[in-house]
Design a protein around this motif. Structure first.
Motif, PDB file in Angstrom:
ATOM      1  N   ASN A   1       2.535  12.919   9.152  1.00 17.46           N
ATOM      2  CA  ASN A   1       2.096  12.790   7.766  1.00 17.46           C
ATOM      3  C   ASN A   1       3.215  13.200   6.811  1.00 17.46           C
ATOM      4  O   ASN A   1       4.257  13.710   7.226  1.00 17.46           O
ATOM      5  CB  ASN A   1       0.798  13.565   7.506  1.00 17.46           C
ATOM      6  CG  ASN A   1       0.981  15.064   7.606  1.00 17.46           C
ATOM      7  OD1 ASN A   1       2.033  15.626   7.312  1.00 17.46           O
ATOM      8  ND2 ASN A   1      -0.077  15.742   8.027  1.00 17.46           N
ATOM      9  N   GLN A   2       2.990  12.979   5.531  1.00 19.58           N
ATOM     10  CA  GLN A   2       4.018  13.216   4.527  1.00 19.58           C
ATOM     11  C   GLN A   2       4.522  14.659   4.527  1.00 19.58           C
ATOM     12  O   GLN A   2       5.725  14.901   4.456  1.00 19.58           O
ATOM     13  CB  GLN A   2       3.467  12.859   3.149  1.00 19.58           C
ATOM     14  CG  GLN A   2       4.487  12.917   2.052  1.00 19.58           C
ATOM     15  CD  GLN A   2       3.929  12.408   0.737  1.00 19.58           C
ATOM     16  OE1 GLN A   2       2.719  12.352   0.540  1.00 19.58           O
ATOM     17  NE2 GLN A   2       4.805  12.028  -0.163  1.00 19.58           N
ATOM     18  N   LYS A   3       3.632  15.608   4.645  1.00 19.13           N
ATOM     19  CA  LYS A   3       4.025  17.019   4.612  1.00 19.13           C
ATOM     20  C   LYS A   3       4.932  17.355   5.796  1.00 19.13           C
ATOM     21  O   LYS A   3       5.975  17.987   5.632  1.00 19.13           O
ATOM     22  CB  LYS A   3       2.781  17.917   4.622  1.00 19.13           C
ATOM     23  CG  LYS A   3       3.095  19.378   4.521  1.00 19.13           C
ATOM     24  CD  LYS A   3       1.829  20.214   4.456  1.00 19.13           C
ATOM     25  CE  LYS A   3       2.173  21.687   4.365  1.00 19.13           C
ATOM     26  NZ  LYS A   3       0.983  22.507   4.306  1.00 19.13           N
TER      27      LYS A   3
ATOM     28  N   LEU B   1       7.646   6.949   2.135  1.00 26.44           N
ATOM     29  CA  LEU B   1       7.513   8.393   1.915  1.00 26.44           C
ATOM     30  C   LEU B   1       8.744   8.969   1.235  1.00 26.44           C
ATOM     31  O   LEU B   1       8.640   9.825   0.359  1.00 26.44           O
ATOM     32  CB  LEU B   1       7.269   9.113   3.239  1.00 26.44           C
ATOM     33  CG  LEU B   1       5.931   8.845   3.917  1.00 26.44           C
ATOM     34  CD1 LEU B   1       5.766   9.729   5.140  1.00 26.44           C
ATOM     35  CD2 LEU B   1       4.774   9.048   2.967  1.00 26.44           C
ATOM     36  N   LEU B   2       9.924   8.511   1.627  1.00 28.10           N
ATOM     37  CA  LEU B   2      11.158   9.030   1.033  1.00 28.10           C
ATOM     38  C   LEU B   2      11.252   8.726  -0.451  1.00 28.10           C
ATOM     39  O   LEU B   2      11.705   9.547  -1.242  1.00 28.10           O
ATOM     40  CB  LEU B   2      12.389   8.442   1.740  1.00 28.10           C
ATOM     41  CG  LEU B   2      12.751   9.045   3.085  1.00 28.10           C
ATOM     42  CD1 LEU B   2      13.843   8.222   3.761  1.00 28.10           C
ATOM     43  CD2 LEU B   2      13.203  10.491   2.933  1.00 28.10           C
ATOM     44  N   TYR B   3      10.846   7.518  -0.834  1.00 24.98           N
ATOM     45  CA  TYR B   3      11.016   7.081  -2.212  1.00 24.98           C
ATOM     46  C   TYR B   3       9.710   6.983  -2.995  1.00 24.98           C
ATOM     47  O   TYR B   3       9.713   6.497  -4.121  1.00 24.98           O
ATOM     48  CB  TYR B   3      11.748   5.733  -2.232  1.00 24.98           C
ATOM     49  CG  TYR B   3      13.127   5.851  -1.646  1.00 24.98           C
ATOM     50  CD1 TYR B   3      14.140   6.498  -2.334  1.00 24.98           C
ATOM     51  CD2 TYR B   3      13.405   5.354  -0.385  1.00 24.98           C
ATOM     52  CE1 TYR B   3      15.408   6.635  -1.793  1.00 24.98           C
ATOM     53  CE2 TYR B   3      14.673   5.485   0.172  1.00 24.98           C
ATOM     54  CZ  TYR B   3      15.665   6.126  -0.540  1.00 24.98           C
ATOM     55  OH  TYR B   3      16.918   6.271   0.006  1.00 24.98           O
ATOM     56  N   ALA B   4       8.620   7.438  -2.411  1.00 24.56           N
ATOM     57  CA  ALA B   4       7.302   7.395  -3.065  1.00 24.56           C
ATOM     58  C   ALA B   4       7.030   6.000  -3.631  1.00 24.56           C
ATOM     59  O   ALA B   4       6.675   5.832  -4.796  1.00 24.56           O
ATOM     60  CB  ALA B   4       7.203   8.462  -4.147  1.00 24.56           C
ATOM     61  N   CYS B   5       7.219   5.002  -2.789  1.00 26.58           N
ATOM     62  CA  CYS B   5       7.001   3.614  -3.191  1.00 26.58           C
ATOM     63  C   CYS B   5       6.055   2.952  -2.183  1.00 26.58           C
ATOM     64  O   CYS B   5       5.828   3.484  -1.108  1.00 26.58           O
ATOM     65  CB  CYS B   5       8.333   2.860  -3.254  1.00 26.58           C
ATOM     66  SG  CYS B   5       9.190   2.719  -1.670  1.00 26.58           S
ATOM     67  N   PRO B   6       5.524   1.776  -2.531  1.00 24.63           N
ATOM     68  CA  PRO B   6       4.641   1.078  -1.587  1.00 24.63           C
ATOM     69  C   PRO B   6       5.419   0.565  -0.375  1.00 24.63           C
ATOM     70  O   PRO B   6       6.639   0.375  -0.449  1.00 24.63           O
ATOM     71  CB  PRO B   6       4.096  -0.099  -2.397  1.00 24.63           C
ATOM     72  CG  PRO B   6       4.468   0.152  -3.811  1.00 24.63           C
ATOM     73  CD  PRO B   6       5.616   1.103  -3.820  1.00 24.63           C
TER      74      PRO B   6
ATOM     75  N   MET C   1       0.843  -1.199   0.000  1.00 24.62           N
ATOM     76  CA  MET C   1       0.000   0.000   0.000  1.00 24.62           C
ATOM     77  C   MET C   1       0.879   1.249   0.000  1.00 24.62           C
ATOM     78  O   MET C   1       2.011   1.221   0.474  1.00 24.62           O
ATOM     79  CB  MET C   1      -0.920   0.012   1.230  1.00 24.62           C
ATOM     80  CG  MET C   1      -1.899  -1.166   1.279  1.00 24.62           C
ATOM     81  SD  MET C   1      -3.001  -1.233  -0.148  1.00 24.62           S
ATOM     82  CE  MET C   1      -3.995   0.209   0.122  1.00 24.62           C
ATOM     83  N   PRO C   2       0.358   2.373  -0.511  1.00 23.83           N
ATOM     84  CA  PRO C   2       1.152   3.601  -0.501  1.00 23.83           C
ATOM     85  C   PRO C   2       1.357   4.123   0.916  1.00 23.83           C
ATOM     86  O   PRO C   2       0.519   3.911   1.796  1.00 23.83           O
ATOM     87  CB  PRO C   2       0.318   4.582  -1.326  1.00 23.83           C
ATOM     88  CG  PRO C   2      -1.046   4.009  -1.407  1.00 23.83           C
ATOM     89  CD  PRO C   2      -0.942   2.535  -1.145  1.00 23.83           C
ATOM     90  N   GLY C   3       2.476   4.805   1.111  1.00 27.76           N
ATOM     91  CA  GLY C   3       2.770   5.379   2.421  1.00 27.76           C
ATOM     92  C   GLY C   3       2.036   6.686   2.648  1.00 27.76           C
ATOM     93  O   GLY C   3       1.942   7.506   1.746  1.00 27.76           O
ATOM     94  N   ARG C   4       1.528   6.856   3.847  1.00 28.88           N
ATOM     95  CA  ARG C   4       0.845   8.092   4.210  1.00 28.88           C
ATOM     96  C   ARG C   4       1.485   8.760   5.428  1.00 28.88           C
ATOM     97  O   ARG C   4       1.441   9.954   5.577  1.00 28.88           O
ATOM     98  CB  ARG C   4      -0.621   7.816   4.513  1.00 28.88           C
ATOM     99  CG  ARG C   4      -1.374   7.186   3.355  1.00 28.88           C
ATOM    100  CD  ARG C   4      -2.752   7.729   3.217  1.00 28.88           C
ATOM    101  NE  ARG C   4      -3.631   7.065   2.293  1.00 28.88           N
ATOM    102  CZ  ARG C   4      -3.401   6.801   1.018  1.00 28.88           C
ATOM    103  NH1 ARG C   4      -2.247   7.071   0.503  1.00 28.88           N
ATOM    104  NH2 ARG C   4      -4.291   6.227   0.247  1.00 28.88           N
TER     105      ARG C   4
END
Length: 113
Positions: free
Chosen positions: A80-82, A56-61, A14-17
């Motif tokens: 959160n990511q921001k 989050l660092l690599y925009a990967c699952p 799943m994507p990271g949030r």
């Protein structure tokens, strides 16, 4: 964030949030093998450990599933990511400034000021 015993915190694929920092409890993490058939226990986290940052660092699952263990709650901080990226940029800026300040103390680099 407090997770109930056995509750899934992040799911492999799943994507990271969020990035999580363990405050209390010992979440466990599992990973499916390359054939995606067998789930194997990879380890246990302890207070102070983090997880979820790679996604989050690599925009990967997510590369693993993390759950609260059966019979025990887990409490975490969730960034959160921001917020995470802001902290990473701030930290990098501060380290770059420290390095630049240190270099100005070295004779050949003194003119960098």
């Amino acid at each position: 964030v407090t997770f109930a015993p056995g509750e899934t915190i992040i799911q492999q694929g799943m994507p990271g949030r969020n990035v999580y920092i363990v405050v209390d409890g010992n979440p466990v993490f599992f990973e499916k093998d390359s054939i995606k058939r067998e789930v194997k226990l990879e380890g246990e986290l302890k207070p102070g450990d983090t997880f979820g940052e790679v996604a989050l660092l690599y925009a990967c699952p997510h590369s693993a599933t993390v759950t609260a263990p059966p019979g025990a709650k887990v409490t975490t901080w969730a960034l959160n990511q921001k917020v995470f990226h802001t902290l990473m940029r701030t930290d990098a800026f501060e380290k770059r400034k420290l390095l630049a300040d240190a270099l100005t103390q070295v004779h050949p680099f003194a003119q960098l000021r």
